[in-house]
Design a protein around this motif. Structure first.
Motif, short mmCIF file in Angstrom:
data_model
loop_
_atom_site.label_atom_id
_atom_site.label_comp_id
_atom_site.label_asym_id
_atom_site.label_seq_id
_atom_site.Cartn_x
_atom_site.Cartn_y
_atom_site.Cartn_z
N THR A 85 32.48 36.11 34.63
CA THR A 85 31.45 37.03 35.19
C THR A 85 31.60 36.89 36.78
O THR A 85 31.03 37.62 37.40
N PRO A 86 32.00 35.60 37.03
CA PRO A 86 31.78 35.42 38.60
C PRO A 86 32.77 36.54 39.29
O PRO A 86 32.35 36.86 40.48
N TYR A 102 31.10 39.54 40.79
CA TYR A 102 30.52 39.25 42.29
C TYR A 102 31.66 39.41 43.60
O TYR A 102 31.07 39.89 44.40
N MET A 110 27.61 33.88 45.55
CA MET A 110 27.34 33.66 44.15
C MET A 110 28.70 33.42 43.56
O MET A 110 28.76 32.71 42.42
N ARG A 138 28.66 30.15 41.03
CA ARG A 138 28.57 30.47 39.55
C ARG A 138 29.90 29.53 38.96
O ARG A 138 29.96 29.11 38.05
N ARG A 139 30.93 29.75 39.80
CA ARG A 139 32.33 28.98 39.44
C ARG A 139 32.08 27.43 39.36
O ARG A 139 32.73 26.61 38.45
N ALA A 166 29.68 26.60 36.37
CA ALA A 166 30.46 26.64 35.30
C ALA A 166 31.30 25.35 34.95
O ALA A 166 31.51 25.10 33.85
#
Length: 64
Positions: free
Chosen positions: A7-8, A11, A46, A50-51, A54
């Motif tokens: 999902t990242p 972005y 983002m 996010r990475r 995670a």
């Protein structure tokens, strides 16, 4: 939950789209590309956030 690993990258795709949009708006004097550039910068931020988050959660789960 495996899809959360990818999902990242969504972005980054949004950021690339808004950079493209800003370039198109840059050539038109009646439009300002500032908002598109801000959204693109937010998308890049983002992605890295996010990475990193995670990776932090993955390390936490390994320790447990």
């Amino acid at each position: 939950m495996r899809y959360l690993k990818y999902t990242p990258y969504i972005y980054i795709l949004f950021a690339l789209f808004f950079v493209y949009d800003a370039i198109i708006k840059w050539n038109d004097p009646s439009k300002t590309p500032l908002l598109s550039l801000l959204i693109a910068a937010l998308g890049v931020f983002m992605f890295f956030f996010r990475r990193r988050f995670a990776k932090k959660m993955e390390d936490r789960n390994r320790k447990s």
